[in-house]
Design a protein around this motif. Structure first.
Motif, mmCIF file in Angstrom:
data_model
loop_
_atom_site.group_PDB
_atom_site.id
_atom_site.type_symbol
_atom_site.label_atom_id
_atom_site.label_comp_id
_atom_site.label_asym_id
_atom_site.label_seq_id
_atom_site.Cartn_x
_atom_site.Cartn_y
_atom_site.Cartn_z
ATOM 1 N N LEU A 9 -3.936 -1.585 -14.204
ATOM 2 C CA LEU A 9 -3.425 -2.817 -14.787
ATOM 3 C C LEU A 9 -3.439 -3.935 -13.744
ATOM 4 O O LEU A 9 -3.939 -5.043 -13.993
ATOM 5 N N LEU A 10 -2.885 -3.663 -12.560
ATOM 6 C CA LEU A 10 -2.873 -4.659 -11.486
ATOM 7 C C LEU A 10 -4.286 -5.034 -11.065
ATOM 8 O O LEU A 10 -4.588 -6.214 -10.839
ATOM 9 N N LEU A 11 -5.153 -4.035 -10.947
ATOM 10 C CA LEU A 11 -6.525 -4.307 -10.524
ATOM 11 C C LEU A 11 -7.249 -5.151 -11.559
ATOM 12 O O LEU A 11 -7.987 -6.083 -11.212
ATOM 13 N N GLY A 12 -7.057 -4.846 -12.848
ATOM 14 C CA GLY A 12 -7.700 -5.637 -13.894
ATOM 15 C C GLY A 12 -7.255 -7.088 -13.853
ATOM 16 O O GLY A 12 -8.076 -8.008 -13.968
ATOM 17 N N ILE A 13 -5.954 -7.308 -13.675
ATOM 18 C CA ILE A 13 -5.435 -8.676 -13.575
ATOM 19 C C ILE A 13 -5.973 -9.351 -12.324
ATOM 20 O O ILE A 13 -6.374 -10.524 -12.347
ATOM 21 N N ALA A 14 -5.988 -8.611 -11.192
ATOM 22 C CA ALA A 14 -6.454 -9.181 -9.927
ATOM 23 C C ALA A 14 -7.928 -9.567 -10.003
ATOM 24 O O ALA A 14 -8.328 -10.646 -9.537
ATOM 25 N N LEU A 15 -8.757 -8.710 -10.595
ATOM 26 C CA LEU A 15 -10.185 -9.016 -10.698
ATOM 27 C C LEU A 15 -10.433 -10.197 -11.623
ATOM 28 O O LEU A 15 -11.264 -11.071 -11.330
ATOM 29 N N THR A 16 -9.725 -10.232 -12.740
ATOM 30 C CA THR A 16 -9.894 -11.348 -13.674
ATOM 31 C C THR A 16 -9.479 -12.663 -13.022
ATOM 32 O O THR A 16 -10.168 -13.685 -13.147
ATOM 33 N N THR A 17 -8.363 -12.640 -12.295
ATOM 34 C CA THR A 17 -7.913 -13.848 -11.591
ATOM 35 C C THR A 17 -8.913 -14.261 -10.528
ATOM 36 O O THR A 17 -9.202 -15.449 -10.354
ATOM 37 N N ALA A 18 -9.453 -13.281 -9.798
ATOM 38 C CA ALA A 18 -10.441 -13.584 -8.768
ATOM 39 C C ALA A 18 -11.678 -14.246 -9.371
ATOM 40 O O ALA A 18 -12.240 -15.187 -8.805
ATOM 41 N N ALA A 19 -12.107 -13.770 -10.526
ATOM 42 C CA ALA A 19 -13.268 -14.370 -11.188
ATOM 43 C C ALA A 19 -12.991 -15.824 -11.567
ATOM 44 O O ALA A 19 -13.857 -16.696 -11.409
ATOM 45 N N THR A 62 -0.736 1.932 -13.792
ATOM 46 C CA THR A 62 -0.223 0.689 -13.208
ATOM 47 C C THR A 62 -1.223 0.089 -12.247
ATOM 48 O O THR A 62 -1.418 -1.135 -12.210
ATOM 49 N N PHE A 63 -1.873 0.948 -11.458
ATOM 50 C CA PHE A 63 -2.884 0.463 -10.522
ATOM 51 C C PHE A 63 -4.013 -0.247 -11.262
ATOM 52 O O PHE A 63 -4.438 -1.345 -10.889
ATOM 53 N N SER A 80 0.816 -1.206 0.000
ATOM 54 C CA SER A 80 0.000 0.000 0.000
ATOM 55 C C SER A 80 0.855 1.264 0.000
ATOM 56 O O SER A 80 0.478 2.279 -0.582
ATOM 57 N N TYR A 81 2.005 1.199 0.661
ATOM 58 C CA TYR A 81 2.896 2.361 0.740
ATOM 59 C C TYR A 81 3.623 2.609 -0.576
ATOM 60 O O TYR A 81 3.946 3.743 -0.910
ATOM 61 N N PHE A 82 3.848 1.540 -1.316
ATOM 62 C CA PHE A 82 4.596 1.652 -2.579
ATOM 63 C C PHE A 82 3.833 2.545 -3.554
ATOM 64 O O PHE A 82 2.658 2.333 -3.818
ATOM 65 N N PRO A 83 4.458 3.577 -4.112
ATOM 66 C CA PRO A 83 3.746 4.495 -5.015
ATOM 67 C C PRO A 83 3.431 3.821 -6.348
ATOM 68 O O PRO A 83 4.289 3.184 -6.964
ATOM 69 N N LEU A 84 2.180 3.967 -6.777
ATOM 70 C CA LEU A 84 1.749 3.406 -8.049
ATOM 71 C C LEU A 84 1.137 4.499 -8.916
ATOM 72 O O LEU A 84 0.353 5.324 -8.425
ATOM 73 N N ALA A 87 -15.661 -6.453 -15.133
ATOM 74 C CA ALA A 87 -14.942 -5.262 -14.687
ATOM 75 C C ALA A 87 -13.443 -5.398 -14.941
ATOM 76 O O ALA A 87 -12.795 -4.439 -15.390
ATOM 77 N N GLY A 88 -12.884 -6.574 -14.659
ATOM 78 C CA GLY A 88 -11.460 -6.780 -14.863
ATOM 79 C C GLY A 88 -11.051 -6.646 -16.311
ATOM 80 O O GLY A 88 -10.078 -5.956 -16.644
ATOM 81 N N VAL A 89 -11.795 -7.286 -17.200
ATOM 82 C CA VAL A 89 -11.484 -7.225 -18.629
ATOM 83 C C VAL A 89 -11.680 -5.810 -19.156
ATOM 84 O O VAL A 89 -10.868 -5.293 -19.940
ATOM 85 N N ARG A 90 -12.744 -5.159 -18.692
ATOM 86 C CA ARG A 90 -12.998 -3.783 -19.153
ATOM 87 C C ARG A 90 -11.883 -2.842 -18.718
ATOM 88 O O ARG A 90 -11.459 -1.973 -19.491
ATOM 89 N N LEU A 91 -11.394 -3.014 -17.497
ATOM 90 C CA LEU A 91 -10.271 -2.181 -17.038
ATOM 91 C C LEU A 91 -9.041 -2.407 -17.905
ATOM 92 O O LEU A 91 -8.339 -1.452 -18.258
ATOM 93 N N LEU A 92 -8.759 -3.663 -18.211
ATOM 94 C CA LEU A 92 -7.577 -3.968 -19.020
ATOM 95 C C LEU A 92 -7.704 -3.379 -20.428
ATOM 96 O O LEU A 92 -6.698 -2.983 -21.034
ATOM 97 N N ILE A 93 -8.920 -3.303 -20.939
ATOM 98 C CA ILE A 93 -9.116 -2.802 -22.295
ATOM 99 C C ILE A 93 -9.128 -1.271 -22.346
ATOM 100 O O ILE A 93 -8.521 -0.657 -23.225
#
Length: 246
Positions: free
Chosen positions: A97-107, A94-95, A86-90, A237-243
């Motif tokens: 991108l990570l969120l899109g991958i995380a949501l897609t993986t979660a699905a 980039t955020f 959380s402290y690491f600056p993004l 949501a994940g795929v839409r973010l990535l696109i």
């Protein structure tokens, strides 16, 4: 917009609280679709996670479904990792991108749970390996604002770490401590955002939903159908973010 989000947050908390989850991935998915700013998204999702799972941790512990030795084993690396993540600056791109991958993986993990997961005998070997896995999930949760339970639970079940009820209790504890660490990391770098007119109504919605869910949702709702709908929402949501955002 806020009224619709409150209703949806209430429904998510109602469903997920009975399984030991906070719903952070779904909160983030909805806020991303509604175009909420990424810093506000992260803080709000973590606040809502804490509001939902605090009661769950108490409930599971009181009923003997929170083995503290295992909870500490899973969290000993994840908590500092969540703080650092959380402290690491993004950058915003980039955020997302990570969120899109995380949501897609979660699905995909939710889909696995629905169709392939089976109950097996408990096998608790490999404790240090689970600590490392917890650390990796904690780092991801800190960077994205997801509590991490949606990743932890399938790993624990696949590894036959404990009974389903105990895994739900462990997931609640894991989400709680990582969400607190994530907020601490945001506060340390001055990036924690709490907008009273936006966050408070959502917190009220998830608190009520979590209380109702812990009592009645398991009896009224079919988890398989709910998980299927939620997995589709998170995947979309994940795929839409990535696109659109990357």
């Amino acid at each position: 917009m806020l009224i619709e989000l409150c209703l949806l947050f209430f429904a998510i908390a109602l469903v997920y609280s009975s399984a030991g989850f906070g719903g952070g991935s779904s909160y983030l998915a909805l806020m991303a679709l509604w175009g909420v700013g990424f810093l506000l998204m992260k803080s709000t999702a973590l606040f809502c996670n804490i509001a939902v799972v605090t009661g769950g941790v108490y409930h599971f512990a009181r009923n003997g479904h929170l083995p503290m030795k295992k909870a500490l084993q899973l969290s000993i690396i994840s908590v500092p990792a969540a703080f650092l993540g959380s402290y690491f600056p993004l950058r915003q791109q980039t955020f997302f991108l990570l969120l899109g991958i995380a949501l897609t993986t979660a699905a995909l993990l939710m889909g696995y749970r629905m169709f392939f997961e089976k109950q097996t005998h408990i096998k608790t070997k490999g404790g240090f390996a689970y600590s490392l896995v917890g650390g990796g999930i904690g780092l991801l949760s800190g960077m994205t604002g997801i509590g991490g339970g949606i990743y932890l639970a399938p790993v624990l079940r696949l590894g036959r770490y404990d009974t389903p009820k105990n895994i739900a209790g462990l997931s609640s504890f894991f989400i709680l401590v990582n969400s607190i660490a994530g907020l601490a990391g945001q506060a340390a770098k001055g990036a924690m955002i709490f907008q009273w007119n936006f966050t408070l109504p959502l917190l009220a919605a998830v608190i009520v939903g979590g209380q109702v869910g812990s009592r009645v949702s398991a009896a009224w709702l079919k988890p398989r159908w709910v998980e299927g709908f939620t997995a589709l929402l998170i995947l979309y949501a994940g795929v839409r973010l990535l696109i659109t955002k990357v």
